[in-house]
Design a protein around this motif. Structure first.
Motif, PDB file in Angstrom:
ATOM      1  N   VAL A 119      11.297  21.423  29.107  1.00 47.92           N
ATOM      2  CA  VAL A 119      12.146  22.603  28.940  1.00 47.92           C
ATOM      3  C   VAL A 119      12.174  23.044  27.478  1.00 47.92           C
ATOM      4  CG1 VAL A 119      14.494  23.483  29.130  1.00 47.92           C
ATOM      5  CG2 VAL A 119      13.570  22.021  30.936  1.00 47.92           C
ATOM      6  N   ALA A 120      12.263  22.085  26.571  1.00 46.24           N
ATOM      7  CA  ALA A 120      12.303  22.413  25.143  1.00 46.24           C
ATOM      8  C   ALA A 120      11.034  23.123  24.698  1.00 46.24           C
ATOM      9  CB  ALA A 120      12.523  21.134  24.328  1.00 46.24           C
ATOM     10  N   VAL A 121       9.890  22.657  25.158  1.00 46.76           N
ATOM     11  CA  VAL A 121       8.623  23.305  24.799  1.00 46.76           C
ATOM     12  C   VAL A 121       8.556  24.711  25.385  1.00 46.76           C
ATOM     13  CG1 VAL A 121       6.120  23.256  25.146  1.00 46.76           C
ATOM     14  CG2 VAL A 121       7.326  21.171  24.504  1.00 46.76           C
ATOM     15  N   ALA A 122       8.953  24.839  26.644  1.00 49.34           N
ATOM     16  CA  ALA A 122       8.924  26.156  27.286  1.00 49.34           C
ATOM     17  C   ALA A 122       9.836  27.144  26.553  1.00 49.34           C
ATOM     18  CB  ALA A 122       9.346  26.030  28.749  1.00 49.34           C
ATOM     19  N   ASP A 123      11.017  26.693  26.159  1.00 46.58           N
ATOM     20  CA  ASP A 123      11.929  27.560  25.403  1.00 46.58           C
ATOM     21  C   ASP A 123      11.292  27.993  24.082  1.00 46.58           C
ATOM     22  OD1 ASP A 123      13.881  27.416  27.341  1.00 46.58           O
ATOM     23  OD2 ASP A 123      15.018  25.810  26.343  1.00 46.58           O
ATOM     24  N   ARG A 124      10.552  27.093  23.473  1.00 48.94           N
ATOM     25  CA  ARG A 124       9.948  27.380  22.163  1.00 48.94           C
ATOM     26  C   ARG A 124       8.769  28.337  22.257  1.00 48.94           C
ATOM     27  NH1 ARG A 124       5.847  24.594  19.929  1.00 48.94           N
ATOM     28  NH2 ARG A 124       6.259  22.714  21.160  1.00 48.94           N
ATOM     29  N   ILE A 125       7.883  28.153  23.251  1.00 50.46           N
ATOM     30  CA  ILE A 125       6.672  28.986  23.311  1.00 50.46           C
ATOM     31  C   ILE A 125       6.897  30.286  24.080  1.00 50.46           C
ATOM     32  CG2 ILE A 125       5.170  26.979  23.105  1.00 50.46           C
ATOM     33  CD1 ILE A 125       4.584  27.140  26.064  1.00 50.46           C
ATOM     34  N   GLY A 126       7.980  30.354  24.857  1.00 49.76           N
ATOM     35  CA  GLY A 126       8.310  31.597  25.553  1.00 49.76           C
ATOM     36  C   GLY A 126       7.812  31.656  26.983  1.00 49.76           C
ATOM     37  N   TYR A 127       8.614  32.301  27.828  1.00 49.71           N
ATOM     38  CA  TYR A 127       8.319  32.397  29.255  1.00 49.71           C
ATOM     39  C   TYR A 127       7.513  33.658  29.566  1.00 49.71           C
ATOM     40  CZ  TYR A 127      11.793  28.692  29.655  1.00 49.71           C
ATOM     41  OH  TYR A 127      12.469  27.497  29.515  1.00 49.71           O
ATOM     42  N   PRO A 128       6.803  33.664  30.689  1.00 47.16           N
ATOM     43  CA  PRO A 128       6.611  32.576  31.664  1.00 47.16           C
ATOM     44  C   PRO A 128       5.655  31.504  31.130  1.00 47.16           C
ATOM     45  CG  PRO A 128       5.260  34.451  32.278  1.00 47.16           C
ATOM     46  CD  PRO A 128       6.079  34.894  31.102  1.00 47.16           C
ATOM     47  N   VAL A 129       5.766  30.303  31.712  1.00 54.90           N
ATOM     48  CA  VAL A 129       4.903  29.190  31.311  1.00 54.90           C
ATOM     49  C   VAL A 129       4.273  28.563  32.550  1.00 54.90           C
ATOM     50  CG1 VAL A 129       6.278  28.668  29.255  1.00 54.90           C
ATOM     51  CG2 VAL A 129       6.751  27.450  31.424  1.00 54.90           C
ATOM     52  N   VAL A 130       3.276  27.748  32.308  1.00 54.17           N
ATOM     53  CA  VAL A 130       2.657  26.992  33.389  1.00 54.17           C
ATOM     54  C   VAL A 130       2.894  25.508  33.133  1.00 54.17           C
ATOM     55  CG1 VAL A 130       0.546  26.491  34.672  1.00 54.17           C
ATOM     56  CG2 VAL A 130       0.868  28.750  33.640  1.00 54.17           C
ATOM     57  N   VAL A 131       3.365  24.804  34.151  1.00 47.84           N
ATOM     58  CA  VAL A 131       3.603  23.363  34.083  1.00 47.84           C
ATOM     59  C   VAL A 131       2.407  22.687  34.759  1.00 47.84           C
ATOM     60  CG1 VAL A 131       5.155  21.473  34.683  1.00 47.84           C
ATOM     61  CG2 VAL A 131       6.085  23.759  34.220  1.00 47.84           C
TER      62      VAL A 131
ATOM     63  N   ALA B 207      13.985  28.340  32.419  1.00 51.90           N
ATOM     64  CA  ALA B 207      14.215  26.913  32.166  1.00 51.90           C
ATOM     65  C   ALA B 207      14.515  26.137  33.446  1.00 51.90           C
ATOM     66  CB  ALA B 207      15.355  26.749  31.165  1.00 51.90           C
ATOM     67  N   ASP B 208      15.254  26.766  34.369  1.00 52.68           N
ATOM     68  CA  ASP B 208      15.584  26.069  35.614  1.00 52.68           C
ATOM     69  C   ASP B 208      14.322  25.757  36.419  1.00 52.68           C
ATOM     70  OD1 ASP B 208      18.272  26.037  35.081  1.00 52.68           O
ATOM     71  OD2 ASP B 208      18.703  27.876  36.210  1.00 52.68           O
ATOM     72  N   GLU B 209      13.397  26.707  36.452  1.00 46.48           N
ATOM     73  CA  GLU B 209      12.150  26.476  37.195  1.00 46.48           C
ATOM     74  C   GLU B 209      11.301  25.404  36.511  1.00 46.48           C
ATOM     75  OE1 GLU B 209      10.028  30.041  38.024  1.00 46.48           O
ATOM     76  OE2 GLU B 209      11.555  30.810  39.401  1.00 46.48           O
ATOM     77  N   VAL B 210      11.288  25.415  35.172  1.00 53.38           N
ATOM     78  CA  VAL B 210      10.560  24.372  34.446  1.00 53.38           C
ATOM     79  C   VAL B 210      11.142  23.007  34.784  1.00 53.38           C
ATOM     80  CG1 VAL B 210      10.057  23.393  32.180  1.00 53.38           C
ATOM     81  CG2 VAL B 210       9.840  25.851  32.542  1.00 53.38           C
ATOM     82  N   ARG B 211      12.456  22.923  34.778  1.00 54.38           N
ATOM     83  CA  ARG B 211      13.115  21.647  35.067  1.00 54.38           C
ATOM     84  C   ARG B 211      12.777  21.165  36.482  1.00 54.38           C
ATOM     85  NH1 ARG B 211      16.839  19.019  32.364  1.00 54.38           N
ATOM     86  NH2 ARG B 211      17.148  20.805  30.962  1.00 54.38           N
ATOM     87  N   THR B 212      12.785  22.078  37.436  1.00 51.49           N
ATOM     88  CA  THR B 212      12.474  21.717  38.823  1.00 51.49           C
ATOM     89  C   THR B 212      11.027  21.254  38.952  1.00 51.49           C
ATOM     90  OG1 THR B 212      14.101  23.267  39.713  1.00 51.49           O
ATOM     91  CG2 THR B 212      12.325  22.569  41.184  1.00 51.49           C
ATOM     92  N   HIS B 213      10.107  22.066  38.429  1.00 50.52           N
ATOM     93  CA  HIS B 213       8.682  21.736  38.572  1.00 50.52           C
ATOM     94  C   HIS B 213       8.323  20.458  37.811  1.00 50.52           C
ATOM     95  CE1 HIS B 213       8.142  25.341  40.732  1.00 50.52           C
ATOM     96  NE2 HIS B 213       8.077  26.178  39.708  1.00 50.52           N
ATOM     97  N   ALA B 214       8.837  20.316  36.599  1.00 47.43           N
ATOM     98  CA  ALA B 214       8.534  19.119  35.806  1.00 47.43           C
ATOM     99  C   ALA B 214       9.056  17.870  36.503  1.00 47.43           C
ATOM    100  CB  ALA B 214       9.141  19.245  34.408  1.00 47.43           C
ATOM    101  N   GLY B 215      10.255  17.972  37.076  1.00 44.92           N
ATOM    102  CA  GLY B 215      10.825  16.831  37.785  1.00 44.92           C
ATOM    103  C   GLY B 215      10.017  16.453  39.011  1.00 44.92           C
ATOM    104  N   ASN B 216       9.480  17.469  39.690  1.00 44.70           N
ATOM    105  CA  ASN B 216       8.686  17.201  40.891  1.00 44.70           C
ATOM    106  C   ASN B 216       7.301  16.639  40.557  1.00 44.70           C
ATOM    107  OD1 ASN B 216      10.730  18.132  42.566  1.00 44.70           O
ATOM    108  ND2 ASN B 216       9.924  20.214  42.673  1.00 44.70           N
ATOM    109  N   ILE B 217       6.714  17.115  39.466  1.00 42.53           N
ATOM    110  CA  ILE B 217       5.332  16.736  39.160  1.00 42.53           C
ATOM    111  C   ILE B 217       5.242  15.388  38.455  1.00 42.53           C
ATOM    112  CG2 ILE B 217       3.267  17.399  37.848  1.00 42.53           C
ATOM    113  CD1 ILE B 217       4.049  20.333  38.323  1.00 42.53           C
ATOM    114  N   LEU B 218       6.174  15.099  37.550  1.00 43.72           N
ATOM    115  CA  LEU B 218       6.150  13.793  36.883  1.00 43.72           C
ATOM    116  C   LEU B 218       6.292  12.683  37.927  1.00 43.72           C
ATOM    117  CD1 LEU B 218       8.282  14.336  33.640  1.00 43.72           C
ATOM    118  CD2 LEU B 218       5.886  13.618  33.744  1.00 43.72           C
ATOM    119  N   GLY B 219       5.398  11.736  37.909  1.00 42.56           N
ATOM    120  CA  GLY B 219       5.413  10.656  38.880  1.00 42.56           C
ATOM    121  C   GLY B 219       4.643  10.956  40.152  1.00 42.56           C
TER     122      GLY B 219
END
Length: 380
Positions: free
Chosen positions: A32-44, A65-77
């Motif tokens: 989320v921090a990286v996405a906030d820094r580089i600007g939306y939309p982003v690809v996870v 940020a909410d979508e980043v959090r959801t996708h990152a949580g689903n993809i990690l692991g």
């Protein structure tokens, strides 16, 4: 050394190849921090060294940020074809007008570098080669001459890229060739190389394989060793300084020299067996090296017999034989070993092995005979 996408993009960027802005992370909060820094939309994007990430759900677009959090949580692991996702690459999303493919590797038979370029990118190049081989424009580059701008222009025209993309494509192709040569790479691949609606060309993906033997010229390449994907057998072999690749058969293979090791793997297959590994001990066949090799192979529970195939050149037969005898006294070995020993001082080596032959240590005069014997033992 195979690099992850994010490492490949950093590698490309160091040679001036334009890539999407982004950063690698290992936690949801950092994503989320990286996405906030580089600007939306982003690809996870999941970072695994295997294709099919998108189909597996490992690449997702996020608008906030909410979508980043959801996708990152689903993809990690996530497990993607046996690879667990531990790293994510968060990058700015790109508008895409067209997708191309570009790569360089070595054509050993031609003794030249082979470049491949296609206007049909975004899919596996093997699929393009099968369905429409004429869509791939190939170029062979003499290492002495390098890739000239004129050659690159002709190459882009042959691949039938959008004329508006010509200038950007030529610039990237020349830089990609420089990265391939100066970076001591075995393979550099961009798939897709994209052309954007506003007329820019840049690398949207990166596949890079570096020559591990070039580390002495590139001390910074040592950082990549920590992220190499190896199974337990390969990790143990690497720690012992052995050139080892794990396979899925039951015949352990030890040979001196990569060419002989590959030939040994082939002959095991040809006589009806399945090799458990590729293991090249190089020019060293002393007791320490041989013991290390036997330890790695016998720690594989699938191994039911071992084929030691040595052709002595600089390595002398009696040294190999003494190494085998000493190593067998150090390592607990519960499966039979078949030795084929030829080349320099092979006769002396066989004489040393002769008194130690048993149902656990056997010797055959030829490569084929040894392969047939070791495969029969594995099956029995």
């Amino acid at each position: 050394m195979d690099l992850f996408e994010y490492q490949g993009k950093q590698f490309f960027a160091s040679f001036g190849i334009p890539v999407s802005a982004g950063d690698a992370v290992t936690t949801v909060d950092d994503a989320v921090a990286v996405a906030d820094r580089i600007g939306y939309p982003v690809v996870v994007k999941a970072q695994v060294q295997v294709g099919g990430r998108g189909k597996a759900g490992g690449i997702k677009l996020a608008d906030d940020a909410d979508e980043v959090r959801t996708h990152a949580g689903n993809i990690l692991g996530m497990d993607i074809k046996g690879h667990t996702v531990e790293i994510l690459w968060i990058e700015t999303a790109s508008d895409i007008a067209e997708e191309y493919y570009a790569s360089f590797t070595l054509d050993r038979s031609a003794k030249k570098h082979l470049g491949m370029l296609s206007a049909e990118g975004g899919v596996e190049i093997e699929a393009v080669a099968e369905s429409n081989p004429d869509a791939i424009a190939k170029i062979w580059v003499d290492p002495v001459d390098g890739l000239t701008e004129a050659q690159a222009l002709e190459w882009v025209a042959a691949a039938k890229l959008n004329p508006e993309a010509t200038e950007g494509a030529v610039d990237i192709l020349q830089k990609l060739y420089t990265a391939y040569v100066d970076g001591d790479a075995d393979l550099v691949e961009i798939n897709p190389l994209i052309f954007t609606p506003d007329g820019r060309v840049h690398a949207l993906d990166a596949k890079v394989t570096l020559d591990a033997n070039s580390v002495f010229r590139h001390p910074d390449y040592e950082q990549y060793e920590a992220t190499q994907v190896r199974d337990e057998r390969e990790t143990e072999a690497f720690e012992k300084g052995l050139q080892y690749v794990g396979l899925e058969g039951s015949v352990g293979v030890i040979a001196n020299g990569a060419g002989l090791a590959m030939s040994t793997v082939d002959i095991v297959n040809q006589v009806g067996g399945k090799p458990a590994n590729f293991l090249d001990i190089g020019g060293g066949a002393n007791a320490d090296v041989m013991a290390g090799a036997l330890e790695v192979i016998t720690n594989d529970p699938n191994v039911r017999s071992i084929f030691i195939n040595i052709f002595g050149g600089i390595t002398k037969g009696e040294e190999v034989a003494n190494g085998i005898v000493t190593a067998m006294g150090r390592v607990q070995i519960d499966v039979p070993i078949v030795v084929r020993l030829d080349g320099t001082n092979a006769e002396q080596g066989r004489e040393i092995l002769e008194p130690h032959l048993s149902d656990k240590l056997l010797m055959e005069p030829t490569m084929v005979a040894a392969a047939e014997r070791v495969v029969a033992l594995a099956k029995n």
